[in-house]
Design a protein around this motif. Sequence first.
Motif, PDB file in Angstrom:
ATOM      1  N   ALA A 202       0.871  -1.172   0.000  1.00 16.41           N
ATOM      2  CA  ALA A 202       0.000   0.000   0.000  1.00 16.41           C
ATOM      3  C   ALA A 202       0.912   1.227   0.000  1.00 16.41           C
ATOM      4  O   ALA A 202       1.324   1.708   1.057  1.00 16.41           O
ATOM      5  CB  ALA A 202      -0.921  -0.006   1.216  1.00 16.41           C
ATOM      6  N   VAL A 203       1.249   1.700  -1.199  1.00 18.20           N
ATOM      7  CA  VAL A 203       2.250   2.760  -1.351  1.00 18.20           C
ATOM      8  C   VAL A 203       1.539   4.100  -1.177  1.00 18.20           C
ATOM      9  O   VAL A 203       0.992   4.669  -2.120  1.00 18.20           O
ATOM     10  CB  VAL A 203       2.963   2.641  -2.708  1.00 18.20           C
ATOM     11  N   ASN A 204       1.578   4.582   0.049  1.00 14.68           N
ATOM     12  CA  ASN A 204       0.783   5.732   0.451  1.00 14.68           C
ATOM     13  C   ASN A 204       1.412   7.071   0.108  1.00 14.68           C
ATOM     14  O   ASN A 204       0.776   8.119   0.275  1.00 14.68           O
ATOM     15  CB  ASN A 204       0.525   5.676   1.958  1.00 14.68           C
TER      16      ASN A 204
ATOM     17  N   GLU B 171      -4.877   2.645   1.687  1.00 17.45           N
ATOM     18  CA  GLU B 171      -4.948   1.536   2.638  1.00 17.45           C
ATOM     19  C   GLU B 171      -6.291   0.816   2.611  1.00 17.45           C
ATOM     20  O   GLU B 171      -6.314  -0.426   2.625  1.00 17.45           O
ATOM     21  CB  GLU B 171      -4.631   2.019   4.054  1.00 17.45           C
ATOM     22  N   PRO B 172      -7.435   1.524   2.556  1.00 18.40           N
ATOM     23  CA  PRO B 172      -8.699   0.788   2.433  1.00 18.40           C
ATOM     24  C   PRO B 172      -8.745  -0.118   1.208  1.00 18.40           C
ATOM     25  O   PRO B 172      -9.235  -1.254   1.295  1.00 18.40           O
ATOM     26  CB  PRO B 172      -9.750   1.904   2.348  1.00 18.40           C
ATOM     27  N   HIS B 173      -8.236   0.358   0.088  1.00 19.44           N
ATOM     28  CA  HIS B 173      -8.244  -0.467  -1.129  1.00 19.44           C
ATOM     29  C   HIS B 173      -7.342  -1.678  -0.954  1.00 19.44           C
ATOM     30  O   HIS B 173      -7.696  -2.802  -1.329  1.00 19.44           O
ATOM     31  CB  HIS B 173      -7.798   0.369  -2.327  1.00 19.44           C
ATOM     32  N   ALA B 174      -6.159  -1.457  -0.368  1.00 17.23           N
ATOM     33  CA  ALA B 174      -5.241  -2.570  -0.123  1.00 17.23           C
ATOM     34  C   ALA B 174      -5.864  -3.591   0.822  1.00 17.23           C
ATOM     35  O   ALA B 174      -5.702  -4.809   0.637  1.00 17.23           O
ATOM     36  CB  ALA B 174      -3.925  -2.055   0.454  1.00 17.23           C
ATOM     37  N   MET B 175      -6.590  -3.123   1.813  1.00 19.28           N
ATOM     38  CA  MET B 175      -7.232  -4.046   2.753  1.00 19.28           C
ATOM     39  C   MET B 175      -8.327  -4.848   2.071  1.00 19.28           C
ATOM     40  O   MET B 175      -8.491  -6.046   2.361  1.00 19.28           O
ATOM     41  CB  MET B 175      -7.803  -3.272   3.945  1.00 19.28           C
ATOM     42  N   ARG B 176      -9.049  -4.237   1.153  1.00 22.81           N
ATOM     43  CA  ARG B 176     -10.076  -4.998   0.430  1.00 22.81           C
ATOM     44  C   ARG B 176      -9.428  -6.118  -0.390  1.00 22.81           C
ATOM     45  O   ARG B 176      -9.943  -7.247  -0.424  1.00 22.81           O
ATOM     46  CB  ARG B 176     -10.893  -4.059  -0.473  1.00 22.81           C
ATOM     47  N   LEU B 177      -8.323  -5.800  -1.055  1.00 25.86           N
ATOM     48  CA  LEU B 177      -7.614  -6.830  -1.810  1.00 25.86           C
ATOM     49  C   LEU B 177      -7.103  -7.930  -0.883  1.00 25.86           C
ATOM     50  O   LEU B 177      -7.228  -9.126  -1.189  1.00 25.86           O
ATOM     51  CB  LEU B 177      -6.445  -6.212  -2.563  1.00 25.86           C
TER      52      LEU B 177
ATOM     53  N   VAL C 243      -0.783  -1.187  -4.558  1.00 29.47           N
ATOM     54  CA  VAL C 243      -1.759  -0.105  -4.627  1.00 29.47           C
ATOM     55  C   VAL C 243      -0.959   1.188  -4.483  1.00 29.47           C
ATOM     56  O   VAL C 243      -0.246   1.385  -3.501  1.00 29.47           O
ATOM     57  CB  VAL C 243      -2.820  -0.203  -3.515  1.00 29.47           C
ATOM     58  N   TRP C 244      -1.047   2.056  -5.480  1.00 30.72           N
ATOM     59  CA  TRP C 244      -0.238   3.278  -5.531  1.00 30.72           C
ATOM     60  C   TRP C 244      -1.114   4.493  -5.253  1.00 30.72           C
ATOM     61  O   TRP C 244      -2.184   4.646  -5.848  1.00 30.72           O
ATOM     62  CB  TRP C 244       0.396   3.452  -6.907  1.00 30.72           C
ATOM     63  N   SER C 245      -0.632   5.393  -4.401  1.00 35.13           N
ATOM     64  CA  SER C 245      -1.287   6.688  -4.239  1.00 35.13           C
ATOM     65  C   SER C 245      -1.072   7.520  -5.492  1.00 35.13           C
ATOM     66  O   SER C 245       0.047   7.604  -6.019  1.00 35.13           O
ATOM     67  CB  SER C 245      -0.701   7.427  -3.034  1.00 35.13           C
ATOM     68  N   SER C 246      -2.122   8.149  -5.964  1.00 33.24           N
ATOM     69  CA  SER C 246      -2.000   9.000  -7.152  1.00 33.24           C
ATOM     70  C   SER C 246      -1.073  10.179  -6.901  1.00 33.24           C
ATOM     71  O   SER C 246      -0.566  10.790  -7.851  1.00 33.24           O
ATOM     72  CB  SER C 246      -3.388   9.505  -7.565  1.00 33.24           C
ATOM     73  N   ALA C 247      -0.834  10.505  -5.636  1.00 31.03           N
ATOM     74  CA  ALA C 247       0.037  11.635  -5.291  1.00 31.03           C
ATOM     75  C   ALA C 247       1.467  11.215  -4.987  1.00 31.03           C
ATOM     76  O   ALA C 247       2.307  12.054  -4.668  1.00 31.03           O
ATOM     77  CB  ALA C 247      -0.548  12.367  -4.077  1.00 31.03           C
ATOM     78  N   ALA C 248       1.775   9.933  -5.097  1.00 29.88           N
ATOM     79  CA  ALA C 248       3.105   9.441  -4.734  1.00 29.88           C
ATOM     80  C   ALA C 248       4.155   9.891  -5.745  1.00 29.88           C
ATOM     81  O   ALA C 248       3.875  10.057  -6.934  1.00 29.88           O
ATOM     82  CB  ALA C 248       3.096   7.922  -4.631  1.00 29.88           C
TER      83      ALA C 248
ATOM     84  N   PHE D  20       3.804  -0.662 -15.409  1.00 25.59           N
ATOM     85  CA  PHE D  20       3.674  -0.984 -13.985  1.00 25.59           C
ATOM     86  C   PHE D  20       2.302  -1.576 -13.708  1.00 25.59           C
ATOM     87  O   PHE D  20       1.283  -1.063 -14.170  1.00 25.59           O
ATOM     88  CB  PHE D  20       3.793   0.306 -13.147  1.00 25.59           C
ATOM     89  N   ALA D  21       2.267  -2.633 -12.931  1.00 23.18           N
ATOM     90  CA  ALA D  21       0.998  -3.213 -12.497  1.00 23.18           C
ATOM     91  C   ALA D  21       0.520  -2.503 -11.234  1.00 23.18           C
ATOM     92  O   ALA D  21       1.231  -1.706 -10.633  1.00 23.18           O
ATOM     93  CB  ALA D  21       1.165  -4.705 -12.235  1.00 23.18           C
ATOM     94  N   GLY D  22      -0.693  -2.827 -10.835  1.00 26.74           N
ATOM     95  CA  GLY D  22      -1.228  -2.283  -9.598  1.00 26.74           C
ATOM     96  C   GLY D  22      -2.328  -1.269  -9.854  1.00 26.74           C
ATOM     97  O   GLY D  22      -2.555  -0.823 -10.980  1.00 26.74           O
ATOM     98  N   ASP D  23      -3.008  -0.909  -8.782  1.00 29.67           N
ATOM     99  CA  ASP D  23      -4.115   0.032  -8.849  1.00 29.67           C
ATOM    100  C   ASP D  23      -3.651   1.399  -8.364  1.00 29.67           C
ATOM    101  O   ASP D  23      -2.934   1.495  -7.360  1.00 29.67           O
ATOM    102  CB  ASP D  23      -5.277  -0.450  -7.979  1.00 29.67           C
ATOM    103  N   ILE D  24      -4.074   2.454  -9.031  1.00 24.87           N
ATOM    104  CA  ILE D  24      -3.769   3.822  -8.623  1.00 24.87           C
ATOM    105  C   ILE D  24      -5.045   4.439  -8.077  1.00 24.87           C
ATOM    106  O   ILE D  24      -6.071   4.485  -8.768  1.00 24.87           O
ATOM    107  CB  ILE D  24      -3.244   4.648  -9.813  1.00 24.87           C
ATOM    108  N   VAL D  25      -4.985   4.900  -6.829  1.00 27.35           N
ATOM    109  CA  VAL D  25      -6.177   5.423  -6.160  1.00 27.35           C
ATOM    110  C   VAL D  25      -5.830   6.742  -5.473  1.00 27.35           C
ATOM    111  O   VAL D  25      -4.654   7.100  -5.337  1.00 27.35           O
ATOM    112  CB  VAL D  25      -6.737   4.413  -5.128  1.00 27.35           C
ATOM    113  N   GLU D  26      -6.846   7.442  -5.043  1.00 26.80           N
ATOM    114  CA  GLU D  26      -6.621   8.675  -4.292  1.00 26.80           C
ATOM    115  C   GLU D  26      -5.901   8.363  -2.976  1.00 26.80           C
ATOM    116  O   GLU D  26      -6.044   7.257  -2.433  1.00 26.80           O
ATOM    117  CB  GLU D  26      -7.945   9.370  -4.018  1.00 26.80           C
TER     118      GLU D  26
END
Length: 261
Positions: free
Chosen positions: A104-106, A190-196, A124-129, A179-185
């Motif tokens: 969970a790359v915050n 962390e919530p998205h990573a926990m769902r996965l 899971v990547w933060s869009s602001a990272a 790059f694989a993974g999901d980009i989220v706000e």
Amino acid sequence: MSEVVRVDDGAVAVVRLNRPGRGNALNEALKSALLETLREVAGAPSVRAVVLTGAGPAFTVGQDLGELGALLRTSPETAGETVERHYNPITLLLATMPKPVVAAVNGTCVGAGLGFALACDLQVWSSAATLSTAFHKVGLTCDSGLSATLVRAVGAARASSLVLLAEPFSPRQAAGWGFAGDIVEPDEVEPHAMRLARRLTAGPPRAIAASKRLLASSPYRPLAEALAAEAAEQSALGRTRDHAAAVSAFLDKEEPAFTGD
């Protein structure tokens, strides 16, 4: 304050780098605590998935250069030992533990931190990272597996550019390179990573472990060897109670409940 905090949420172990005031810079204490914690979760029967993340606005800014600078002044001959003592075993544990690991790359994710993230099974990547290899900025080359994982993620030519120029890049740029993974706000990382992770805890533990082994080794195997490895894993899994129960559940139009047996 503990440099690494583990919190179990059901069958998910959340492992949090915990030096937020220093961008979770990887000092001796944090690296040692992270290695110990990963060994604990890898061996814990109650844990079926792991989330790796950082406290505060960064995942990790990479090696603590203040600590490294002091070591270079007092004991330069030992300064590089951290690669074999910490970075290599941490990366191997993330990649090879029999449980799935979600990064969970915050926030900022640099150097060894990028290696850790790419060693995980899902990201899971933060869009602001902000991401960077960064090693050449301090006269070093890759560690934490980046010479392998970055090439697999974006191809050899792009990996060369990212390592040699060490320019920062964004998850959205990286997605365009493969790059694989999901980009989220940021507040959804962390919530998205926990769902996965919770989805993964409902999966078949022994099959997940087998898939990790196959996926880790197959890029380096000739096809015939990959087929033989798959056959061996399938043969072993075919004798498990989980497999028999899942087939029965499918035929009965029910959801399987995997126990790891």
